[in-house]
Design a protein around this motif. Structure first.
Motif, PDB file in Angstrom:
ATOM      1  N   SER A  58      62.451  53.585  33.475  1.00 18.70           N
ATOM      2  CA  SER A  58      61.299  54.456  33.725  1.00 18.70           C
ATOM      3  C   SER A  58      60.137  53.748  34.415  1.00 18.70           C
ATOM      4  O   SER A  58      59.242  54.407  34.945  1.00 18.70           O
ATOM      5  N   VAL A  59      60.142  52.414  34.403  1.00 23.10           N
ATOM      6  CA  VAL A  59      59.013  51.691  35.001  1.00 23.10           C
ATOM      7  C   VAL A  59      59.417  50.850  36.205  1.00 23.10           C
ATOM      8  O   VAL A  59      58.553  50.254  36.860  1.00 23.10           O
ATOM      9  N   LYS A  60      60.693  50.800  36.498  1.00 25.28           N
ATOM     10  CA  LYS A  60      61.158  49.992  37.630  1.00 25.28           C
ATOM     11  C   LYS A  60      60.499  50.460  38.917  1.00 25.28           C
ATOM     12  O   LYS A  60      60.403  51.657  39.191  1.00 25.28           O
ATOM     13  N   GLY A  61      60.031  49.494  39.701  1.00 22.38           N
ATOM     14  CA  GLY A  61      59.366  49.801  40.953  1.00 22.38           C
ATOM     15  C   GLY A  61      57.881  50.089  40.814  1.00 22.38           C
ATOM     16  O   GLY A  61      57.165  50.168  41.817  1.00 22.38           O
ATOM     17  N   ARG A  62      57.420  50.254  39.585  1.00 27.18           N
ATOM     18  CA  ARG A  62      55.993  50.529  39.359  1.00 27.18           C
ATOM     19  C   ARG A  62      55.310  49.411  38.573  1.00 27.18           C
ATOM     20  O   ARG A  62      54.139  49.121  38.809  1.00 27.18           O
ATOM     21  N   PHE A  63      56.024  48.820  37.648  1.00 29.74           N
ATOM     22  CA  PHE A  63      55.466  47.769  36.796  1.00 29.74           C
ATOM     23  C   PHE A  63      56.067  46.428  37.198  1.00 29.74           C
ATOM     24  O   PHE A  63      57.234  46.339  37.580  1.00 29.74           O
ATOM     25  N   THR A  64      55.258  45.389  37.058  1.00 27.17           N
ATOM     26  CA  THR A  64      55.732  44.036  37.329  1.00 27.17           C
ATOM     27  C   THR A  64      55.298  43.117  36.191  1.00 27.17           C
ATOM     28  O   THR A  64      54.106  43.057  35.863  1.00 27.17           O
ATOM     29  N   ILE A  65      56.260  42.432  35.610  1.00 26.85           N
ATOM     30  CA  ILE A  65      55.954  41.480  34.554  1.00 26.85           C
ATOM     31  C   ILE A  65      55.976  40.078  35.136  1.00 26.85           C
ATOM     32  O   ILE A  65      56.797  39.759  35.998  1.00 26.85           O
ATOM     33  N   SER A  66      55.060  39.260  34.673  1.00 26.24           N
ATOM     34  CA  SER A  66      55.015  37.867  35.118  1.00 26.24           C
ATOM     35  C   SER A  66      54.475  37.023  33.962  1.00 26.24           C
ATOM     36  O   SER A  66      53.924  37.553  33.005  1.00 26.24           O
ATOM     37  N   ARG A  67      54.653  35.726  34.083  1.00 22.31           N
ATOM     38  CA  ARG A  67      54.148  34.853  33.021  1.00 22.31           C
ATOM     39  C   ARG A  67      53.692  33.534  33.606  1.00 22.31           C
ATOM     40  O   ARG A  67      54.182  33.091  34.644  1.00 22.31           O
ATOM     41  N   ASP A  68      52.755  32.937  32.899  1.00 16.91           N
ATOM     42  CA  ASP A  68      52.254  31.618  33.239  1.00 16.91           C
ATOM     43  C   ASP A  68      52.594  30.724  32.051  1.00 16.91           C
ATOM     44  O   ASP A  68      51.918  30.784  31.021  1.00 16.91           O
ATOM     45  N   ASN A  69      53.643  29.946  32.178  1.00 15.37           N
ATOM     46  CA  ASN A  69      54.091  29.123  31.054  1.00 15.37           C
ATOM     47  C   ASN A  69      53.047  28.094  30.649  1.00 15.37           C
ATOM     48  O   ASN A  69      52.915  27.764  29.468  1.00 15.37           O
TER      49      ASN A  69
END
Length: 112
Positions: A58-69
């Motif tokens: 439902s969120v593919k293409g609209r939401f982006t997850i990222s992280r700063d380790n």
């Protein structure tokens, strides 16, 4: 252990960015779940320390997850928000062979 921020009220089509900072050593998996009124908690997106990601359809293409380790922080950039994205968003973090941690939840409301 987990401190989330960034929720709020936004109009349909708008954007928000959630952040979640964890204390302690790095987590193998970090991500976001959400729970809308009257519904079960569901996965939104997760990411591993190696950079792999997984999204709800439902969120593919609209939401982006990222992280700063280095900062032990995970972000969720939410674009093209829809009213059905309205929910309490919970930060999630887990180390291998350990029970997961949950953040306190941050409310996202998408409404005109």
């Amino acid at each position: 252990q987990l401190q989330a921020s960034g929720g709020g009220l936004v109009q349909p089509g708008g954007s928000l960015r959630l952040s979640c900072t964890a204390s302690g050593s790095i987590f193998t998996i970090m991500g976001w779940y959400r729970q809308a009124p009257g519904k079960q908690r569901e996965l939104v997106a997760i990411t591993t320390s190696g950079g792999s990601t997984n999204y709800a359809d439902s969120v593919k293409g609209r939401f982006t997850i990222s992280r700063d380790n280095a900062k032990n922080t995970v972000y969720l950039q939410m674009n093209s928000l829809k009213p059905e994205d309205t929910a309490v968003y919970y930060c999630y973090a887990k180390r291998s062979l350990r029970a997961p941690y949950w953040g306190q939840g941050t409310l996202v409301t998408v409404s005109s």
